[in-house]
Motif scaffolding. Structure first.
Motif, PDB file in Angstrom:
ATOM      1  N   ILE A  11       0.864  -1.178   0.000  1.00  0.00           N
ATOM      2  CA  ILE A  11       0.000   0.000   0.000  1.00  0.00           C
ATOM      3  C   ILE A  11       0.900   1.228   0.000  1.00  0.00           C
ATOM      4  O   ILE A  11       1.800   1.356   0.830  1.00  0.00           O
ATOM      5  N   VAL A  13       0.658   5.259   0.307  1.00  0.00           N
ATOM      6  CA  VAL A  13      -0.219   6.380   0.647  1.00  0.00           C
ATOM      7  C   VAL A  13       0.388   7.646   0.059  1.00  0.00           C
ATOM      8  O   VAL A  13       1.421   8.125   0.522  1.00  0.00           O
ATOM      9  N   LEU A  36      -3.084   4.890  -2.735  1.00  0.00           N
ATOM     10  CA  LEU A  36      -4.227   5.609  -2.174  1.00  0.00           C
ATOM     11  C   LEU A  36      -3.920   7.101  -2.192  1.00  0.00           C
ATOM     12  O   LEU A  36      -2.973   7.559  -1.558  1.00  0.00           O
ATOM     13  N   GLU A  37      -4.715   7.859  -2.925  1.00  0.00           N
ATOM     14  CA  GLU A  37      -4.506   9.307  -3.065  1.00  0.00           C
ATOM     15  C   GLU A  37      -5.747  10.036  -2.545  1.00  0.00           C
ATOM     16  O   GLU A  37      -6.861   9.729  -2.967  1.00  0.00           O
ATOM     17  N   HIS A  38      -5.540  10.983  -1.642  1.00  0.00           N
ATOM     18  CA  HIS A  38      -6.710  11.644  -1.063  1.00  0.00           C
ATOM     19  C   HIS A  38      -7.278  12.744  -1.956  1.00  0.00           C
ATOM     20  O   HIS A  38      -8.392  13.197  -1.747  1.00  0.00           O
ATOM     21  N   VAL A 135      -7.386   8.409   4.186  1.00  0.00           N
ATOM     22  CA  VAL A 135      -6.782   7.371   5.012  1.00  0.00           C
ATOM     23  C   VAL A 135      -6.880   7.784   6.471  1.00  0.00           C
ATOM     24  O   VAL A 135      -6.535   8.906   6.840  1.00  0.00           O
ATOM     25  N   VAL A 146      -4.862  -0.660   7.149  1.00  0.00           N
ATOM     26  CA  VAL A 146      -5.067   0.739   6.806  1.00  0.00           C
ATOM     27  C   VAL A 146      -6.560   0.989   6.637  1.00  0.00           C
ATOM     28  O   VAL A 146      -7.193   0.459   5.712  1.00  0.00           O
ATOM     29  N   THR A 148      -9.620   3.287   5.642  1.00  0.00           N
ATOM     30  CA  THR A 148      -9.834   4.391   4.711  1.00  0.00           C
ATOM     31  C   THR A 148     -11.320   4.631   4.505  1.00  0.00           C
ATOM     32  O   THR A 148     -12.170   3.837   4.943  1.00  0.00           O
ATOM     33  N   LEU A 158       4.042  -0.940   3.676  1.00  0.00           N
ATOM     34  CA  LEU A 158       3.355   0.351   3.631  1.00  0.00           C
ATOM     35  C   LEU A 158       4.378   1.429   3.309  1.00  0.00           C
ATOM     36  O   LEU A 158       5.415   1.534   3.968  1.00  0.00           O
ATOM     37  N   LEU A 160       4.998   5.479   2.948  1.00  0.00           N
ATOM     38  CA  LEU A 160       4.506   6.823   3.253  1.00  0.00           C
ATOM     39  C   LEU A 160       5.068   7.777   2.215  1.00  0.00           C
ATOM     40  O   LEU A 160       6.272   8.025   2.164  1.00  0.00           O
ATOM     41  N   THR A 162       3.283  10.932   1.259  1.00  0.00           N
ATOM     42  CA  THR A 162       2.324  12.041   1.213  1.00  0.00           C
ATOM     43  C   THR A 162       2.994  13.406   1.189  1.00  0.00           C
ATOM     44  O   THR A 162       2.313  14.429   1.278  1.00  0.00           O
ATOM     45  N   SER A 176       2.195  11.645   6.965  1.00  0.00           N
ATOM     46  CA  SER A 176       3.383  10.780   7.046  1.00  0.00           C
ATOM     47  C   SER A 176       4.108  10.971   8.367  1.00  0.00           C
ATOM     48  O   SER A 176       4.610  10.010   8.965  1.00  0.00           O
TER      49      SER A 176
END
Length: 399
Positions: A11, A13, A36-38, A135, A146, A148, A158, A160, A162, A176
């Motif tokens: 994953i 993030v 995973l993109e916010h 997330v 995780v 979400t 995982l 990080l 971001t 992060s």
């Protein structure tokens, strides 16, 4: 938003430069990778960079061009992913580019070409990307869980990715840092970098009179110096040389300006004096400096006599102001105007070869989230490519 299995191998993030590079690199090794993109789309910082053309790397890629509390940390990743590697990927996608000054490489057309290339590479590697995903909590037993807004995902690794706190309008956050602290990784206080500086009342009044003026200058802070242009603004100073020095500036330090780098104003004025010149301060200075700057300096420091009547000490004093002007910043324009973040996850807690946390197997930190800050001119993007590649290669070997 692309849905899929809730149990990928990896994953990631954050769908920025470092996250996408880590994703496509791990995907090429046959891993099931989920990004995973916010935000509503990936690569938004890429899209706005370089005036929309993305200064994607620099031909002069040296460890000395980066700041970190662990100053040797970048060497391993940079040695294994060089500018030519990224250029080769661009060539496969037929993306034209050009070199500007100081080794800076830009796309000919649009930064969106870079994003499209990274997405195409991710698709070819089977990477799944989900956008508009928030997330929440991250926990770990033998795997990472995780939580979400799209459900719970589980993976053995995982990443990080971001970024830092710069440019909050693009959704910058301390995610992060929060996760790193949760797992016991130290975080060096994040601060704005590559950012305009602001000044107290005394310096600000003079700087404002020159707002809009850009001049070649040598800017130094302590032992660090950069020579390029400086831009006077209504709030303080900006421009390439000033942005560069902002990464070295700390509260309480002076910034020194040489407004006529590579020349000797005392020698120039001395020769002009011997010629019997009837020019007064601004008229004399304007032979070598922009008119507005010459006028401003003359009003502050020049004797009111014609140059032929200046004493040698007057010439030396004027030259000192031009070549060794000391200004005292009171702060920066903050993360809103900062191109990058200085500080972040302490790299002494990470492997320089893999970007993996030494004491938390399977946890990786890449790009701007780590305490690595490059010079202006493509260095920070290249750190994203190199650190993402290092993590992606390691995950592929370890999972």
């Amino acid at each position: 938003m692309q849905a899929g299995r809730a149990t990928p191998d990896v994953i990631i993030v954050g769908g920025g430069a470092a996250g996408l590079m880590a994703a496509l690199t791990a995907g090429r090794r046959g891993l099931d990778v989920l990004v995973l993109e916010h935000g509503p789309e990936v690569g938004r910082k890429i899209l706005i960079s370089g005036g929309g053309r993305c200064n994607f790397t620099n031909t002069d890629m040296r460890a000395e061009c980066f700041y970190s509390a662990n100053r040797h940390f970048v060497k391993s990743a940079l040695s294994r992913y060089r500018p030519e590697h990224f250029i080769q990927m661009m060539a496969r996608h037929q993306i034209p580019w050009h070199e500007k000054k100081l080794g800076q490489l830009f796309c000919d057309h649009s930064a969106r070409d870079i994003v499209h290339m990274l997405l195409a590479e991710c698709r070819a590697a089977g990477v799944r990307i989900m956008t508009d995903v928030r997330v929440g909590a991250v926990t770990r037993s033998d795997v990472f869980n995780v939580q979400t807004s799209a459900g719970v995902f589980v993976a053995r690794a995982l990443v990080l990715a971001t970024g830092g706190l710069s440019i909050p309008k693009l959704g910058a956050s301390g995610f992060s840092y929060d996760v790193a602290r949760q797992f016991g990784l130290p975080v060096i206080t994040p601060e704005p970098a590559l950012v305009p500086l602001v000044f107290g009342q005394a310096d600000e009044a003079w700087v404002k009179t020159l707002a809009g003026l850009s001049v070649p200058a040598r800017v130094s802070c302590g032992k660090v110096a950069f020579e390029e242009s400086v831009l006077f603004t209504h709030r303080g100073l900006s421009g390439p040389a000033l942005l560069q020095i902002s990464s070295s500036w700390r509260a309480g330090l002076a910034v020194m300006l040489d407004l006529l780098p590579g020349q000797d104003l005392a020698e120039h004025l001395g020769r002009l004096k011997k010629s019997g010149s009837k020019a007064r301060g601004a008229g004399a200075l304007a032979r070598w400096l922009p008119q507005r700057l010459a006028q401003s300096l003359a009003e502050l420091y020049a004797p009111q006599r014609v140059l032929a009547e200046w004493a040698d000490r007057d010439i030396r004093a004027m030259a000192a102001q031009v070549h060794h002007m000391a200004l005292h910043p009171t702060g920066t324009e903050g993360f809103a105007k900062a191109e990058v973040t200085r500080g972040g996850v302490d790299t002494r807690a990470l492997s320089s070869r893999t970007m993996e946390a030494r004491d938390v197997p399977g946890l990786y930190v890449v790009g701007e989230a780590a305490d690595v800050t490059g010079w202006l001119g493509g260095y920070n993007f290249h750190w994203a490519w190199a650190s993402g590649f290092a993590a992606g290669e390691s995950i592929g070997a370890a999972v």
